[in-house]
Design a protein around this motif. Structure first.
Motif, PDB file in Angstrom:
ATOM      1  N   ASP A  92       0.848  -1.185   0.000  1.00 20.15           N
ATOM      2  CA  ASP A  92       0.000   0.000   0.000  1.00 20.15           C
ATOM      3  C   ASP A  92       0.887   1.239   0.000  1.00 20.15           C
ATOM      4  N   TYR A  93       0.486   2.224  -0.760  1.00 19.99           N
ATOM      5  CA  TYR A  93       1.280   3.454  -0.902  1.00 19.99           C
ATOM      6  C   TYR A  93       0.615   4.657  -0.237  1.00 19.99           C
ATOM      7  N   VAL A  94      -0.485   4.441   0.492  1.00 16.85           N
ATOM      8  CA  VAL A  94      -1.188   5.565   1.114  1.00 16.85           C
ATOM      9  C   VAL A  94      -0.907   5.664   2.610  1.00 16.85           C
ATOM     10  N   HIS A  95      -0.874   4.545   3.323  1.00 14.05           N
ATOM     11  CA  HIS A  95      -0.819   4.621   4.788  1.00 14.05           C
ATOM     12  C   HIS A  95       0.439   5.312   5.315  1.00 14.05           C
ATOM     13  N   ASP A  96       1.522   5.286   4.557  1.00 15.04           N
ATOM     14  CA  ASP A  96       2.749   5.948   5.028  1.00 15.04           C
ATOM     15  C   ASP A  96       2.827   7.419   4.646  1.00 15.04           C
ATOM     16  N   LEU A  97       1.784   7.951   4.029  1.00 21.19           N
ATOM     17  CA  LEU A  97       1.786   9.380   3.711  1.00 21.19           C
ATOM     18  C   LEU A  97       1.598  10.167   5.004  1.00 21.19           C
ATOM     19  N   GLY A  98       2.346  11.223   5.144  1.00 22.20           N
ATOM     20  CA  GLY A  98       2.254  12.038   6.354  1.00 22.20           C
ATOM     21  C   GLY A  98       3.063  11.429   7.489  1.00 22.20           C
ATOM     22  N   ILE A  99       2.806  11.935   8.678  1.00 23.96           N
ATOM     23  CA  ILE A  99       3.499  11.490   9.886  1.00 23.96           C
ATOM     24  C   ILE A  99       2.593  10.493  10.605  1.00 23.96           C
ATOM     25  N   ALA A 100       3.073   9.272  10.775  1.00 23.97           N
ATOM     26  CA  ALA A 100       2.279   8.251  11.458  1.00 23.97           C
ATOM     27  C   ALA A 100       2.169   8.574  12.942  1.00 23.97           C
ATOM     28  N   VAL A 101       0.982   8.411  13.482  1.00 24.92           N
ATOM     29  CA  VAL A 101       0.799   8.525  14.930  1.00 24.92           C
ATOM     30  C   VAL A 101       0.669   7.141  15.555  1.00 24.92           C
ATOM     31  N   ILE A 102       0.293   6.151  14.743  1.00 22.73           N
ATOM     32  CA  ILE A 102       0.175   4.782  15.250  1.00 22.73           C
ATOM     33  C   ILE A 102       1.568   4.169  15.305  1.00 22.73           C
ATOM     34  N   PRO A 103       1.987   3.693  16.469  1.00 20.51           N
ATOM     35  CA  PRO A 103       3.340   3.136  16.614  1.00 20.51           C
ATOM     36  C   PRO A 103       3.575   1.907  15.730  1.00 20.51           C
ATOM     37  N   SER A 104       4.817   1.695  15.373  1.00 20.91           N
ATOM     38  CA  SER A 104       5.175   0.584  14.494  1.00 20.91           C
ATOM     39  C   SER A 104       4.864  -0.774  15.122  1.00 20.91           C
ATOM     40  N   ASP A 105       4.847  -0.861  16.450  1.00 22.38           N
ATOM     41  CA  ASP A 105       4.543  -2.157  17.067  1.00 22.38           C
ATOM     42  C   ASP A 105       3.052  -2.510  17.001  1.00 22.38           C
ATOM     43  N   ARG A 106       2.231  -1.575  16.508  1.00 25.40           N
ATOM     44  CA  ARG A 106       0.819  -1.843  16.280  1.00 25.40           C
ATOM     45  C   ARG A 106       0.453  -1.579  14.813  1.00 25.40           C
ATOM     46  N   THR A 107       1.464  -1.717  13.953  1.00 22.12           N
ATOM     47  CA  THR A 107       1.277  -1.585  12.510  1.00 22.12           C
ATOM     48  C   THR A 107       1.537  -2.944  11.882  1.00 22.12           C
ATOM     49  N   TYR A 108       0.548  -3.438  11.142  1.00 20.35           N
ATOM     50  CA  TYR A 108       0.616  -4.773  10.560  1.00 20.35           C
ATOM     51  C   TYR A 108       0.414  -4.696   9.047  1.00 20.35           C
ATOM     52  N   PHE A 109       0.968  -5.687   8.356  1.00 18.30           N
ATOM     53  CA  PHE A 109       0.848  -5.757   6.907  1.00 18.30           C
ATOM     54  C   PHE A 109       0.178  -7.057   6.500  1.00 18.30           C
ATOM     55  N   VAL A 110      -0.614  -6.976   5.434  1.00 17.44           N
ATOM     56  CA  VAL A 110      -1.290  -8.110   4.844  1.00 17.44           C
ATOM     57  C   VAL A 110      -0.694  -8.293   3.454  1.00 17.44           C
ATOM     58  N   ALA A 111      -0.456  -9.527   3.058  1.00 17.66           N
ATOM     59  CA  ALA A 111       0.143  -9.804   1.752  1.00 17.66           C
ATOM     60  C   ALA A 111      -0.733  -9.277   0.624  1.00 17.66           C
ATOM     61  N   THR A 112      -0.089  -8.613  -0.326  1.00 21.01           N
ATOM     62  CA  THR A 112      -0.765  -8.154  -1.532  1.00 21.01           C
ATOM     63  C   THR A 112      -0.657  -9.269  -2.561  1.00 21.01           C
ATOM     64  N   PRO A 113      -1.767  -9.683  -3.168  1.00 18.27           N
ATOM     65  CA  PRO A 113      -1.688 -10.771  -4.153  1.00 18.27           C
ATOM     66  C   PRO A 113      -0.726 -10.444  -5.299  1.00 18.27           C
ATOM     67  N   ASN A 114       0.011 -11.428  -5.760  1.00 16.84           N
ATOM     68  CA  ASN A 114       0.908 -11.237  -6.900  1.00 16.84           C
ATOM     69  C   ASN A 114       0.099 -10.815  -8.116  1.00 16.84           C
ATOM     70  N   GLY A 115       0.686  -9.942  -8.922  1.00 14.75           N
ATOM     71  CA  GLY A 115       0.030  -9.482 -10.136  1.00 14.75           C
ATOM     72  C   GLY A 115      -0.992  -8.390  -9.908  1.00 14.75           C
ATOM     73  N   THR A 116      -1.107  -7.921  -8.682  1.00  6.31           N
ATOM     74  CA  THR A 116      -2.050  -6.849  -8.383  1.00  6.31           C
ATOM     75  C   THR A 116      -1.558  -5.565  -9.034  1.00  6.31           C
ATOM     76  N   SER A 117      -2.461  -4.840  -9.687  1.00  6.53           N
ATOM     77  CA  SER A 117      -2.086  -3.560 -10.297  1.00  6.53           C
ATOM     78  C   SER A 117      -1.733  -2.562  -9.199  1.00  6.53           C
ATOM     79  N   VAL A 118      -1.060  -1.486  -9.582  1.00  8.38           N
ATOM     80  CA  VAL A 118      -0.684  -0.461  -8.606  1.00  8.38           C
ATOM     81  C   VAL A 118      -1.923   0.045  -7.881  1.00  8.38           C
ATOM     82  N   GLY A 119      -2.987   0.323  -8.626  1.00  6.23           N
ATOM     83  CA  GLY A 119      -4.217   0.788  -7.994  1.00  6.23           C
ATOM     84  C   GLY A 119      -4.792  -0.227  -7.025  1.00  6.23           C
ATOM     85  N   GLY A 120      -4.667  -1.506  -7.356  1.00 10.80           N
ATOM     86  CA  GLY A 120      -5.192  -2.567  -6.505  1.00 10.80           C
ATOM     87  C   GLY A 120      -4.414  -2.772  -5.222  1.00 10.80           C
TER      88      GLY A 120
END
Length: 178
Positions: A92-120
């Motif tokens: 994802d290219y949106v959540h890191d925009l700006g200054i994060a207030v949510i700490p990194s220890d409560r920031t999680y990532f979900v796998a993006t399916p292979n072949g997903t377009s940039v918009g997807g």
């Protein structure tokens, strides 16, 4: 304006439904909605009633906004921050925009399916299946290359003047949307 409206709406629901600290109140949203959920958790009149905030791909704030939250909330700032979680697509290219207030220890990532377009890569559809979040904290997903690039780009953009930042952000979003 959208952030303030979200906080006002939250407060109106609290009032209309007579919600209290006896209720389990969770705010959530995706993208701008995730940012609005974070804002509501920090700025709503009844924010202390919020038990949890889940921001899906929701961006952060300006440094000016973060400093203002800290000034206004003082000791309560960390209490409210500790209620927040950030769940994002690995690229994802949106959540890191700006200054994060949510700490990194409560920031999680979900796998993006292979072949997903940039918009997807900013979609919510691959994060939830059958009403359940596809997230396994015991098997963490790391931020992907597109997400890491967006984070670096955002950090550099945040150094710009307000006017240049707005122009830059609008230009980049126009490219991403294409």
């Amino acid at each position: 304006i959208m952030q303030r409206k979200a906080a006002e709406y939250f407060d109106s629901v609290i009032s209309r439904e007579n919600l209290t600290s006896d209720h389990n109140i969770i705010v959530t949203g995706h993208s701008k909605g995730g940012n609005s959920a974070q804002y509501t958790t920090l700025a709503a009149q009844n924010a202390s009633l919020i038990d949890s905030c889940y921001s899906f791909d929701g961006q952060g704030f300006s440094e000016k906004a973060k400093v203002e939250f800290e000034r206004q909330l003082q000791d309560q700032y960390q209490v409210q921050i500790d209620k927040m979680y950030s769940i994002n697509g690995e690229n994802d290219y949106v959540h890191d925009l700006g200054i994060a207030v949510i700490p990194s220890d409560r920031t999680y990532f979900v796998a993006t399916p292979n072949g997903t377009s940039v918009g997807g890569m900013h979609g919510l559809q691959y994060m939830i299946t059958d009403g359940e979040i596809i997230l396994d904290p015991s098997n963490p997903v790391q931020q992907g290359p597109m997400g890491a690039f967006a984070k670096k780009l955002s950090a550099e953009m945040m150094k710009l003047s307000d006017e240049d930042l707005e122009d830059c952000a609008l230009s980049i979003m126009s490219l991403m949307e294409r």
